[in-house]
Design a protein around this motif. Structure first.
Motif, PDB file in Angstrom:
ATOM      1  N   GLN A   1      73.491 106.181  49.423  1.00 42.94           N
ATOM      2  CA  GLN A   1      74.553 105.177  49.429  1.00 42.94           C
ATOM      3  C   GLN A   1      75.895 105.859  49.157  1.00 42.94           C
ATOM      4  O   GLN A   1      76.026 106.595  48.201  1.00 42.94           O
ATOM      5  CB  GLN A   1      74.272 104.111  48.371  1.00 42.94           C
ATOM      6  CG  GLN A   1      75.291 102.989  48.337  1.00 42.94           C
ATOM      7  CD  GLN A   1      75.210 102.086  49.565  1.00 42.94           C
ATOM      8  OE1 GLN A   1      74.208 102.121  50.279  1.00 42.94           O
ATOM      9  NE2 GLN A   1      76.238 101.321  49.816  1.00 42.94           N
ATOM     10  N   VAL A   2      76.862 105.594  49.995  1.00 44.61           N
ATOM     11  CA  VAL A   2      78.180 106.194  49.827  1.00 44.61           C
ATOM     12  C   VAL A   2      78.964 105.428  48.774  1.00 44.61           C
ATOM     13  O   VAL A   2      79.039 104.193  48.821  1.00 44.61           O
ATOM     14  CB  VAL A   2      78.932 106.189  51.164  1.00 44.61           C
ATOM     15  CG1 VAL A   2      80.346 106.706  50.973  1.00 44.61           C
ATOM     16  CG2 VAL A   2      78.193 107.034  52.200  1.00 44.61           C
ATOM     17  N   GLN A   3      79.546 106.140  47.848  1.00 48.64           N
ATOM     18  CA  GLN A   3      80.368 105.527  46.806  1.00 48.64           C
ATOM     19  C   GLN A   3      81.822 105.884  47.061  1.00 48.64           C
ATOM     20  O   GLN A   3      82.206 107.044  46.974  1.00 48.64           O
ATOM     21  CB  GLN A   3      79.937 106.032  45.424  1.00 48.64           C
ATOM     22  CG  GLN A   3      78.505 105.702  45.037  1.00 48.64           C
ATOM     23  CD  GLN A   3      78.319 104.261  44.631  1.00 48.64           C
ATOM     24  OE1 GLN A   3      79.290 103.575  44.324  1.00 48.64           O
ATOM     25  NE2 GLN A   3      77.085 103.788  44.648  1.00 48.64           N
ATOM     26  N   HIS A  98      78.588 101.936  60.294  1.00 46.98           N
ATOM     27  CA  HIS A  98      78.177 101.702  58.911  1.00 46.98           C
ATOM     28  C   HIS A  98      79.449 101.522  58.094  1.00 46.98           C
ATOM     29  O   HIS A  98      80.294 102.425  58.069  1.00 46.98           O
ATOM     30  CB  HIS A  98      77.373 102.888  58.382  1.00 46.98           C
ATOM     31  CG  HIS A  98      76.156 103.196  59.197  1.00 46.98           C
ATOM     32  ND1 HIS A  98      74.916 102.657  58.899  1.00 46.98           N
ATOM     33  CD2 HIS A  98      75.994 103.950  60.301  1.00 46.98           C
ATOM     34  CE1 HIS A  98      74.037 103.091  59.794  1.00 46.98           C
ATOM     35  NE2 HIS A  98      74.661 103.869  60.655  1.00 46.98           N
ATOM     36  N   ASP A  99      79.580 100.368  57.462  1.00 47.15           N
ATOM     37  CA  ASP A  99      80.776 100.057  56.679  1.00 47.15           C
ATOM     38  C   ASP A  99      80.501 100.166  55.195  1.00 47.15           C
ATOM     39  O   ASP A  99      79.469  99.698  54.709  1.00 47.15           O
ATOM     40  CB  ASP A  99      81.277  98.653  57.008  1.00 47.15           C
ATOM     41  CG  ASP A  99      81.858  98.574  58.408  1.00 47.15           C
ATOM     42  OD1 ASP A  99      81.212  97.959  59.279  1.00 47.15           O
ATOM     43  OD2 ASP A  99      82.934  99.146  58.623  1.00 47.15           O
ATOM     44  N   TYR A 100      81.465 100.751  54.493  1.00 42.80           N
ATOM     45  CA  TYR A 100      81.356 100.931  53.049  1.00 42.80           C
ATOM     46  C   TYR A 100      82.638 100.427  52.388  1.00 42.80           C
ATOM     47  O   TYR A 100      83.730 100.519  52.971  1.00 42.80           O
ATOM     48  CB  TYR A 100      81.140 102.404  52.708  1.00 42.80           C
ATOM     49  CG  TYR A 100      79.914 102.989  53.361  1.00 42.80           C
ATOM     50  CD1 TYR A 100      80.001 103.657  54.574  1.00 42.80           C
ATOM     51  CD2 TYR A 100      78.650 102.865  52.766  1.00 42.80           C
ATOM     52  CE1 TYR A 100      78.883 104.182  55.190  1.00 42.80           C
ATOM     53  CE2 TYR A 100      77.530 103.397  53.373  1.00 42.80           C
ATOM     54  CZ  TYR A 100      77.650 104.050  54.586  1.00 42.80           C
ATOM     55  OH  TYR A 100      76.531 104.565  55.191  1.00 42.80           O
ATOM     56  N   TRP A 101      82.476  99.919  51.171  1.00 47.14           N
ATOM     57  CA  TRP A 101      83.606  99.357  50.429  1.00 47.14           C
ATOM     58  C   TRP A 101      83.675  99.954  49.037  1.00 47.14           C
ATOM     59  O   TRP A 101      82.643 100.207  48.402  1.00 47.14           O
ATOM     60  CB  TRP A 101      83.480  97.842  50.307  1.00 47.14           C
ATOM     61  CG  TRP A 101      83.574  97.141  51.623  1.00 47.14           C
ATOM     62  CD1 TRP A 101      82.549  96.842  52.470  1.00 47.14           C
ATOM     63  CD2 TRP A 101      84.767  96.658  52.253  1.00 47.14           C
ATOM     64  NE1 TRP A 101      83.028  96.206  53.586  1.00 47.14           N
ATOM     65  CE2 TRP A 101      84.380  96.077  53.476  1.00 47.14           C
ATOM     66  CE3 TRP A 101      86.113  96.653  51.893  1.00 47.14           C
ATOM     67  CZ2 TRP A 101      85.311  95.504  54.352  1.00 47.14           C
ATOM     68  CZ3 TRP A 101      87.030  96.089  52.765  1.00 47.14           C
ATOM     69  CH2 TRP A 101      86.629  95.531  53.981  1.00 47.14           C
ATOM     70  N   GLN A 103      84.913  99.570  44.979  1.00 47.16           N
ATOM     71  CA  GLN A 103      84.662  98.510  44.006  1.00 47.16           C
ATOM     72  C   GLN A 103      85.872  97.598  43.821  1.00 47.16           C
ATOM     73  O   GLN A 103      85.742  96.517  43.256  1.00 47.16           O
ATOM     74  CB  GLN A 103      84.268  99.128  42.645  1.00 47.16           C
ATOM     75  CG  GLN A 103      85.421  99.680  41.821  1.00 47.16           C
ATOM     76  CD  GLN A 103      85.896 101.050  42.287  1.00 47.16           C
ATOM     77  OE1 GLN A 103      85.424 101.607  43.275  1.00 47.16           O
ATOM     78  NE2 GLN A 103      86.856 101.603  41.561  1.00 47.16           N
TER      79      GLN A 103
END
Length: 111
Positions: A1-3, A98-101, A103
């Motif tokens: 999981q990308v942070q 693939h979308d990452y958000w 915090q």
């Protein structure tokens, strides 16, 4: 999981400045940009490679260096108060996005 790791939010007076940063470890992302969401409103695109939201043009500056993006925010207004989110999109070899958000980081403009 990308942070995605964001930093730089805070409380600032109207007319002040803040700089947001976001670092995305991993592969080079196709797209990286900034969104924001104010209370009771939908999340909106603020700045990225496509340009700027009309409400921030001339005041905000987006920059990118590989997987790091910054948002220099000047002449801040109370209506800029929102949670700001870093967004990154990676397109794999099968052309699947693939979308990452991040915090989210709170920006509050108030006297």
């Amino acid at each position: 999981q990308v942070q995605l790791v964001e930093s730089g939010g805070g409380l600032v007076q109207p007319g002040g400045s803040l700089t947001l940063s976001c670092v995305a470890p991993g592969p080079i992302f196709t797209i990286m940009d900034w969104y924001r969401q104010a209370p009771g409103k939908q999340r909106e695109l603020v700045a990225g490679f496509t340009g700027y939201a009309d409400s921030v043009k001339g005041r905000f500056t987006f920059s990118r260096d590989k997987n790091t993006i910054n948002l220099q925010m000047n002449s801040l207004k109370p209506e800029d108060t929102a949670v700001y989110y870093c967004h990154a999109r990676y397109t794999d070899a099968g052309f699947v996005d693939h979308d990452y958000w991040g915090q989210g980081t709170q920006v509050t403009v108030s006297s």
